[in-house]
Design a protein around this motif. Structure first.
Motif, PDB file in Angstrom:
ATOM      1  N   ARG A   1       0.697  -1.089   0.076  1.00 54.35           N
ATOM      2  CA  ARG A   1      -0.014   0.102  -0.161  1.00 54.35           C
ATOM      3  C   ARG A   1       0.873   1.199   0.034  1.00 54.35           C
ATOM      4  O   ARG A   1       0.589   2.537  -0.782  1.00 54.35           O
TER       5      ARG A   1
ATOM      6  N   ASP B   1      -7.888  -2.637  -1.072  1.00 51.22           N
ATOM      7  CA  ASP B   1      -7.167  -1.314  -0.500  1.00 51.22           C
ATOM      8  C   ASP B   1      -6.041  -0.877  -1.145  1.00 51.22           C
ATOM      9  O   ASP B   1      -6.052   0.285  -1.318  1.00 51.22           O
TER      10      ASP B   1
ATOM     11  N   ALA C   1      -5.811   2.795  -3.394  1.00 49.71           N
ATOM     12  CA  ALA C   1      -4.930   3.864  -3.076  1.00 49.71           C
ATOM     13  C   ALA C   1      -4.032   4.258  -4.113  1.00 49.71           C
ATOM     14  O   ALA C   1      -3.783   5.408  -4.348  1.00 49.71           O
TER      15      ALA C   1
ATOM     16  N   THR D   1     -11.091   8.470   4.054  1.00 48.45           N
ATOM     17  CA  THR D   1     -11.019   8.643   5.483  1.00 48.45           C
ATOM     18  C   THR D   1     -11.941   7.427   5.998  1.00 48.45           C
ATOM     19  O   THR D   1     -11.517   6.581   6.928  1.00 48.45           O
TER      20      THR D   1
ATOM     21  N   TRP E   1     -13.034   5.047   4.186  1.00 46.82           N
ATOM     22  CA  TRP E   1     -12.770   3.690   3.831  1.00 46.82           C
ATOM     23  C   TRP E   1     -11.825   3.198   4.804  1.00 46.82           C
ATOM     24  O   TRP E   1     -11.708   1.916   5.112  1.00 46.82           O
ATOM     25  N   SER E   2     -10.652   3.838   4.912  1.00 39.14           N
ATOM     26  CA  SER E   2      -9.518   3.481   5.630  1.00 39.14           C
ATOM     27  C   SER E   2      -9.935   3.006   7.045  1.00 39.14           C
ATOM     28  O   SER E   2      -9.674   1.847   7.612  1.00 39.14           O
ATOM     29  N   THR E   3     -11.091   3.548   7.695  1.00 42.87           N
ATOM     30  CA  THR E   3     -11.691   3.082   9.283  1.00 42.87           C
ATOM     31  C   THR E   3     -12.271   1.982   8.810  1.00 42.87           C
ATOM     32  O   THR E   3     -12.006   0.917   9.695  1.00 42.87           O
TER      33      THR E   3
ATOM     34  N   TYR F   1     -11.945  -0.392   6.537  1.00 34.76           N
ATOM     35  CA  TYR F   1     -11.014  -1.528   6.127  1.00 34.76           C
ATOM     36  C   TYR F   1     -10.203  -2.123   7.224  1.00 34.76           C
ATOM     37  O   TYR F   1     -10.114  -3.085   7.479  1.00 34.76           O
ATOM     38  N   ASN F   2      -9.895  -0.995   8.127  1.00 35.85           N
ATOM     39  CA  ASN F   2      -8.898  -1.745   9.230  1.00 35.85           C
ATOM     40  C   ASN F   2      -9.762  -2.397  10.145  1.00 35.85           C
ATOM     41  O   ASN F   2      -9.276  -3.517  10.791  1.00 35.85           O
TER      42      ASN F   2
END
Length: 550
Positions: A58, A174, A178, A235, A237-239, A241-242
């Motif tokens: 990533r 992911d 990116a 933002t 998506w990042s939350t 995804y994690n």
């Protein structure tokens, strides 16, 4: 043939039988235990390396901080070194396991990591192709993952492999998001590929039968839709995804642990079976060796000169009580092992493990037969005996259970009588020899029938097969072998010789003749002194009543 040659030949045959029985059991136990050990030692480092590669993938597709990327590369290299060190430890001796094989492949693929990094630094690849290059290092085929090992997990491996593959698809998605961030850079082909990855992930999770919690899955779907439509800066998506990535890792780890626990019974049964077969075989070899040494010392003592005899007592004769005690201990240990197997079988509910325990018990019974047969051929007397009469049908079924093809033996027509306790062991073993001969020489698809009925004042048992029968010369030879106290030359007739020795000890007569429709009929005549009416108030079976080891 000299006595020494006979002993060496008998001992060699016993060792060969032991190796033939113990070899597959030991190999099975080693395979199961090595798979568990290798998976434990390699699973953690392999998972750490995969996570590091996903993180580096990533970071490599974005224009992030060069310092952060350099630090992540160091972390990835360290994870690879840890996996290589674990692989090159003693687990290298377990090269046949799936864990070692998959680790070798992962290390071989990541050996090309320096080339990929060089192209990233030279900007020779587009961000999407950079992501694809890292994906090829992690899971090039798209069907198997480097952190799921089938030989450790059994029939649960496909489901866990699908779960692991779904998590990697999420991480790949992911990285591609990116790599194509910004509506200007994301083409229709990129959106189609991202949608395909999302659909494949959902399909795999649905096939597993369980996936992400509803709230996590809903947040992930919302973030996906927003990014593909260009309505979010990443933002959300990042939350999502994690959270989803963490949940999937937890599901994979808990599933692997549950599968490992579920296969523990099979692994334990394999080790117990291997230990029993190896231990029983060792007991048999030691018993025959000690019996042979005792017989040799007795012969030496009987032939030494009168002057030497007058000089002092024979030291070898003083060992007789010790040797007898060792024989009793060997047989006692063997019987305790069989009791342990029976106890394990009664407590076990898993069908596969019960099958393994049953096969281990059957092998142990066959080894006990070989031990007692070896003692008989060496001139000794097996110490196992029963002190009370037992139903003859139980004795016949126990004899059938002592051969490898016990499933071909029919014992349903045995007129009920009781057999005197002292004759149980002898009759059991001589019937086992006759039944095994019948099963060996008759076609594999046929049955061996054992019948029992009163005959005059005594009782007759017949063992009938549909094989080729015997010639008149062979029948005459067989009769001589059955009656002769001296063993025949060669091994062709040793089974009948052993049957004859067991029969002679209890006053039982054995006759052989060809059947009117082909095949061979072995008649076993029991004297009236050995049989009695069955006690209807006593339902104890041969299996329930523990024999005396004297």
């Amino acid at each position: 043939m000299s006595s020494r040659t006979k002993v060496i030949t008998g001992l060699t045959l016993l060792v060969v039988l032991w190796v033939a029985a113990a070899g597959p059991a030991l190999a099975d136990a080693v395979r199961l235990m090595s798979a568990r050990v290798a998976a434990t030692d390699l699973g953690g480092p392999a998972g750490t390396l995969v996570l590091s590669l996903e993180t580096e993938r990533r970071q490599s597709v974005t224009d992030g901080s060069p310092a952060e990327l350099a630090a992540q590369r160091v972390h990835t290299d360290h994870a690879r070194q840890e996996l290589s060190a674990a692989r090159d430890g003693w687990t290298r001796d377990l090269a046949g396991s799936d864990a070692v094989r998959q680790t070798d492949l992962l290390l071989a693929r990541t050996g090309k990591l320096a080339d990929v990094r060089a192209q990233v630094d030279a900007r020779a690849l587009t961000p999407v192709r950079v992501a694809d290059a890292y994906t090829a290092l992690i899971d090039p085929v798209g069907l198997t993952t480097p952190t799921v090992y089938p030989d450790q997990l059994g029939d649960r491996a496909p489901g866990l492999s699908a779960l692991s593959r779904a998590r990697e698809l999420l991480a790949e998605q992911d990285a591609l998001l990116a790599a194509t961030s910004g509506t200007a850079k994301r083409t229709d082909a990129d959106r189609a590929r991202l949608s395909t990855l999302a659909g494949a992930r959902r399909t795999l999770l649905a096939a597993v039968g369980g996936g992400l919690p509803a709230s996590v899955d809903a947040d992930l779907a919302t973030a996906e839709a927003a990014l593909l439509a260009g309505k979010n800066d990443g933002t959300v998506w990042s939350t999502a995804y994690n959270r989803a990535n963490t949940e999937l890792w937890a599901l994979q780890n808990s599933g692997a642990q549950a599968a490992t626990d579920a296969t523990a019974g099979t692994a334990v049964a394999a080790v117990v079976r291997a230990g029993l077969i190896g231990g029983v075989g060792l007991i048999a070899v030691i018993a025959v060796l000690l019996t042979a040494l005792r017989s040799r010392r007795r012969t030496t003592g009987a032939t030494r000169s009168p002057a030497r005899a007058a000089a002092g007592p024979d030291r070898a004769a003083g060992l007789d009580p010790l040797l007898r005690d060792l024989e009793r201990r060997n047989q006692g240990l063997l019987h305790r092992q069989l009791r342990l197997l029976d106890t394990l079988a009664r407590r076990e509910s898993d069908d596969d493990t019960l099958g393994d325990l049953f096969r281990a018990d059957h092998l142990a019974n066959r080894m006990r037969r070989n031990l007692e047969k070896a003692i008989t051929l060496a001139g000794g007397t097996p110490g196992r005996r029963w002190s009370r009469p037992m139903p003859l049908g139980e004795v016949v079924r126990a004899a059938a259970a002592e051969i490898s093809e016990y499933g071909r033996v029919s014992t349903s027509r045995i007129d009920p009588v009781a057999l005197a306790g002292p004759a149980i062991t002898d009759l059991m073993h001589l019937l086992a020899e006759l039944v095994e001969n019948a099963a060996t020489f008759a076609p594999a698809e046929t049955r061996v029938r054992v019948l029992g009925e009163r005959h005059g004042i005594g009782y007759r048992i017949t063992v009938t097969d549909v094989g080729p029968g015997m010639t008149e010369d062979d029948l005459a030879t067989a009769a001589r072998v059955l009656a002769d106290p001296e063993p025949p030359a060669g091994g062709t007739w040793w089974g009948l010789y052993a049957a004859g020795r067991f029969a002679a000890r209890s006053g039982i007569a054995i006759t052989l003749h060809n059947g009117p429709d082909g095949g061979l009929i072995a008649g076993v005549d029991l004297p009236a002194a050995l049989i009695s009416p069955v006690d209807s108030d006593n339902d104890t079976t041969l299996h329930d009543l523990e024999p005396v080891i004297n």
